[in-house]
Design a protein around this motif. Structure first.
Motif, short mmCIF file in Angstrom:
data_model
loop_
_atom_site.label_atom_id
_atom_site.label_comp_id
_atom_site.label_asym_id
_atom_site.label_seq_id
_atom_site.Cartn_x
_atom_site.Cartn_y
_atom_site.Cartn_z
N ILE A 244 0.82 -1.21 0.00
CA ILE A 244 0.00 0.00 0.00
C ILE A 244 0.85 1.26 0.00
CG2 ILE A 244 -1.73 1.32 1.25
CD1 ILE A 244 -2.79 -1.17 -0.08
N SER A 245 1.90 1.28 0.82
CA SER A 245 2.71 2.49 0.92
C SER A 245 3.43 2.77 -0.39
CB SER A 245 3.73 2.36 2.06
OG SER A 245 4.60 1.26 1.84
N LYS A 246 4.00 1.72 -1.00
CA LYS A 246 4.72 1.91 -2.25
C LYS A 246 3.77 2.31 -3.38
CE LYS A 246 8.64 -1.19 -1.43
NZ LYS A 246 9.36 -2.40 -1.92
N THR A 247 2.62 1.63 -3.42
CA THR A 247 1.65 1.93 -4.47
C THR A 247 1.12 3.35 -4.33
OG1 THR A 247 1.00 -0.40 -4.53
CG2 THR A 247 -0.47 1.17 -5.59
N LEU A 250 3.61 5.73 -5.67
CA LEU A 250 3.65 5.69 -7.12
C LEU A 250 2.46 6.44 -7.72
CD1 LEU A 250 5.28 4.61 -9.48
CD2 LEU A 250 3.94 2.51 -9.38
N LEU A 251 1.29 6.25 -7.13
CA LEU A 251 0.10 6.95 -7.62
C LEU A 251 0.22 8.46 -7.41
CD1 LEU A 251 -2.75 4.53 -6.44
CD2 LEU A 251 -1.90 4.87 -8.76
N MET A 286 13.29 6.96 -11.78
CA MET A 286 12.22 7.37 -10.87
C MET A 286 12.32 6.53 -9.61
SD MET A 286 8.16 7.33 -11.75
CE MET A 286 6.88 7.80 -10.58
N GLN A 287 12.33 7.18 -8.47
CA GLN A 287 12.37 6.46 -7.21
C GLN A 287 11.05 5.72 -7.01
OE1 GLN A 287 13.34 9.26 -4.13
NE2 GLN A 287 15.51 9.29 -4.65
N ILE A 312 3.97 2.33 -17.79
CA ILE A 312 4.48 1.81 -16.52
C ILE A 312 3.64 0.60 -16.10
CG2 ILE A 312 4.80 2.29 -14.06
CD1 ILE A 312 5.22 5.18 -14.72
N GLY A 313 4.32 -0.46 -15.75
CA GLY A 313 3.65 -1.66 -15.28
C GLY A 313 4.57 -2.47 -14.40
#
Length: 349
Positions: A244-247, A250-251, A286-287, A312-313
């Motif tokens: 969740i945190s990474k997604t 990214l969003l 991109m980090q 991006i995927g």
């Protein structure tokens, strides 16, 4: 150590299976998946070699193997075959439009739909030059500068002046500005040009400074790339991106158009950039993209301006489909721009 044909086939089978299922791949699966007619024991030994060489990894003790970034890179560079039959994008993508902005929004939307990944498209990056400048007096303290730059992009800039000007003064400034700046880009505006303009402005040199700064700000704003995105929530469909945190990070980056612009500018500006580029995991500029891949393509306008398309995927994306789709798309865009199929190339803003 160079991979022999047997290892290449096994690595290709592991990656193909993992791209399809998202589950670690075991030796029994590979024994059924390939035409090698090898025993599971032999395949296990080959897989152990591939793991030692860094092409695959075992995420859990009892699990099969999954590709590493190195494995994906080898696959993209050496093993991937383009799909012979790629879904035609032209039938659903490029409906007749009369503005560049609408066309590029279509590109982003349909790519996201066709690939199930997140997409981003930049407007053509012109080397913005000044076509015309018109100063008008609003009141005793303010001038309105209308700056028209290449692409027929119009920027309005309010400029506050400290000294009252009459109509003749404003006319002189218009002649002065257009004489020096018409056809110039920001890169062309140097100290020598500024000094020459100030010399001609005479006692109004200070006012010229104020006007000049306003015009430079407007040109700089016109140079900022427009970027269109679609399919950001597609990222949520892939379990490996489920942190969740990474997604969320990214969003958030996908919402930050400025950062996305920097990413696409960086990929477009690389010296080795020719055609389609694939960035896997840490290769991406991109980090927070260690679990993702970015595939970019460049499209070109007849007058030399370029734009970038990015997808991006997850790292287990269908590279064959993405690369083939982007190749077809850039060819079709090139055809549209050359024939001018109703697209107003001056209508990007």
């Amino acid at each position: 150590m160079e991979l022999d044909e047997r290892k290449k086939k096994i690595l290709k089978a592991i990656i193909a299976n993992y791209l399809e299922t998202g589950e670690p791949v075991g030796s029994r699966t590979i024994s059924k998946y390939t035409d090698l007619n090898l025993s599971s024991a032999t395949i296990r030994n080959e897989m152990a070699d591939l793991e030692e060489l860094g092409y695959i990894v075992q995420p859990h003790t009892s699990a099969g193997r999954i590709p590493t970034d190195k494995g994906y890179r080898f696959y993209v560079d050496n093993l991937m075959e383009e799909k012979e039959e790629v879904e035609e994008v032209k039938s659903s993508l490029l409906e007749r439009v009369d503005r560049m902005e609408l066309l590029l929004k279509q590109v982003a939307k349909v790519l996201a739909y066709n690939t199930n990944y997140a997409t981003m498209v930049t407007a053509p990056n012109y080397n913005k030059t000044v076509k015309f400048i018109q100063l008008s007096q609003v009141d005793i303290d303010n001038l309105l500068a209308v700056i028209v730059v290449e692409g027929n992009i119009i920027k309005n800039q309010m400029i506050r002046v400290d000294v009252a000007l009459d109509n003749e003064d404003v006319l002189k400034f218009n002649i002065l500005l257009n004489t020096f700046l018409q056809g110039a880009s920001l890169e062309d505006i140097n100290l020598e040009m500024i000094q020459a303009m100030k010399k001609q402005a005479g006692e109004y040199e200070g006012i010229l400074d104020q006007i000049f700064q306003g015009i430079v700000d407007a040109i700089h704003e016109a140079k900022e790339l427009e970027i269109y995105t679609s399919g950001a929530t597609n990222i949520l469909k892939y379990p490996e991106l489920g942190d969740i945190s990474k997604t969320s990070e990214l969003l958030e980056k996908f919402e930050d158009k400025t950062e996305l612009t920097h990413i696409l500018e960086e990929t477009a500006g690389r010296e080795d950039n020719a055609g389609i580029q694939v960035y896997i995991g840490d290769e991406a500029p991109m980090q927070d993209m260690q679990d993702c891949s970015l595939v970019t393509a460049t499209y070109k306008m007849p007058e030399g301006a370029t734009g970038t398309i990015g997808i991006i995927g997850p790292k287990r994306m269908d590279y064959k489909k993405v690369v083939s789709t982007l190749k077809n798309l850039t060819i079709e865009l090139d055809d549209i721009f050359k024939k001018g199929k109703g697209v107003n190339q001056d209508g990007e803003n």
